[in-house]
Design a protein around this motif. Sequence first.
Motif, short mmCIF file in Angstrom:
data_model
loop_
_atom_site.label_atom_id
_atom_site.label_comp_id
_atom_site.label_asym_id
_atom_site.label_seq_id
_atom_site.Cartn_x
_atom_site.Cartn_y
_atom_site.Cartn_z
N UNK A 10 21.90 -34.51 26.73
CA UNK A 10 22.45 -35.82 26.37
C UNK A 10 23.53 -35.66 25.30
N UNK A 11 23.33 -34.72 24.37
CA UNK A 11 24.35 -34.54 23.32
C UNK A 11 25.67 -34.07 23.91
N UNK A 12 25.61 -33.19 24.90
CA UNK A 12 26.85 -32.77 25.57
C UNK A 12 27.48 -33.92 26.32
N UNK A 13 26.65 -34.72 26.98
CA UNK A 13 27.18 -35.88 27.70
C UNK A 13 27.90 -36.83 26.74
N UNK A 14 27.30 -37.09 25.58
CA UNK A 14 27.93 -37.97 24.59
C UNK A 14 29.25 -37.37 24.11
N UNK A 15 29.25 -36.09 23.83
CA UNK A 15 30.47 -35.40 23.38
C UNK A 15 31.61 -35.61 24.38
N UNK A 16 31.35 -35.37 25.66
CA UNK A 16 32.39 -35.52 26.68
C UNK A 16 32.74 -36.98 26.92
N UNK A 17 31.74 -37.86 26.94
CA UNK A 17 32.02 -39.28 27.11
C UNK A 17 32.90 -39.82 25.99
N UNK A 18 32.71 -39.32 24.78
CA UNK A 18 33.56 -39.75 23.66
C UNK A 18 35.02 -39.44 23.96
N UNK A 19 35.29 -38.26 24.45
CA UNK A 19 36.67 -37.88 24.77
C UNK A 19 37.24 -38.71 25.92
N UNK A 20 36.44 -38.90 26.96
CA UNK A 20 36.90 -39.72 28.09
C UNK A 20 37.12 -41.17 27.68
N UNK A 21 36.29 -41.67 26.78
CA UNK A 21 36.45 -43.05 26.31
C UNK A 21 37.76 -43.21 25.56
N UNK A 22 38.06 -42.29 24.66
CA UNK A 22 39.33 -42.35 23.93
C UNK A 22 40.50 -42.26 24.92
N UNK A 36 33.27 -47.12 27.31
CA UNK A 36 32.74 -47.39 25.96
C UNK A 36 31.26 -47.79 26.04
N UNK A 37 30.93 -48.65 26.99
CA UNK A 37 29.53 -49.07 27.15
C UNK A 37 28.63 -47.90 27.53
N UNK A 38 29.11 -47.02 28.39
CA UNK A 38 28.33 -45.84 28.77
C UNK A 38 28.13 -44.93 27.57
N UNK A 39 29.16 -44.78 26.76
CA UNK A 39 29.04 -43.95 25.56
C UNK A 39 27.95 -44.50 24.64
N UNK A 40 27.93 -45.80 24.44
CA UNK A 40 26.89 -46.42 23.60
C UNK A 40 25.51 -46.20 24.22
N UNK A 41 25.40 -46.37 25.52
CA UNK A 41 24.11 -46.18 26.20
C UNK A 41 23.61 -44.74 26.04
N UNK A 42 24.47 -43.79 26.29
CA UNK A 42 24.07 -42.39 26.17
C UNK A 42 23.76 -42.03 24.71
N UNK A 43 24.54 -42.53 23.77
CA UNK A 43 24.26 -42.26 22.36
C UNK A 43 22.87 -42.76 21.99
N UNK A 44 22.45 -43.86 22.57
CA UNK A 44 21.12 -44.39 22.31
C UNK A 44 19.99 -43.47 22.74
N UNK A 45 20.29 -42.48 23.58
CA UNK A 45 19.28 -41.51 24.03
C UNK A 45 19.28 -40.23 23.21
#
Length: 177
Positions: A10-22, A36-45
């Motif tokens: 999940x931490x890797x997913x958040x890392x990559x989602x952060x870049x894709x969101x930007x 952005x919503x997916x990033x928040x959801x994954x961060x919650x895990x």
Amino acid sequence: LEQFGTGTTITNAVYYLAHYTVAAYYVDAADKQLWREALIDYLGDVEDDDAKENTPVTALGAALWALAQTGPLDSTPVWDGITLQDLPGVLQLHRCTVWNAQYTGNFYWRFDHQYGLGYTEDDVYGILGLAASQAQGYDFGADIDGAWMQMRKAVDCYNPDPALRGMVYAHVDLTDR
């Protein structure tokens, strides 16, 4: 977006989602809000569970860096009792302040600080997360300066051995290159 959580932590997913969101916001993609919503959801895990996580503080720093650039840090929930507006303060709590004066300013790699300080990417994304928060009115100037001064130690600019000069340490305790 659903596949970010498969085949990686999940931490890797958040890392990559952060870049894709930007990136989605940078190009003004039609589906940018979904990222952005997916990033928040994954961060919650993200948590400290060794079986599932690598570097939760890096994930938090990267997510905050992206979220602060792409929308308000508001009352949107992330974890139980923690909202987007709380994230800068939560990240700040993961900086070393008393453990060892030599490392004061560095970021830990886990939320529980159990195994000590983190790696250079924990510092980099911690700094980026706090710096992005400043644009939303948070004041982390001293924290950013302290972490940046510690981060600079990870680059061996003054080694008398030319073969080692410019090497970057992977770990902030300067034991790995």
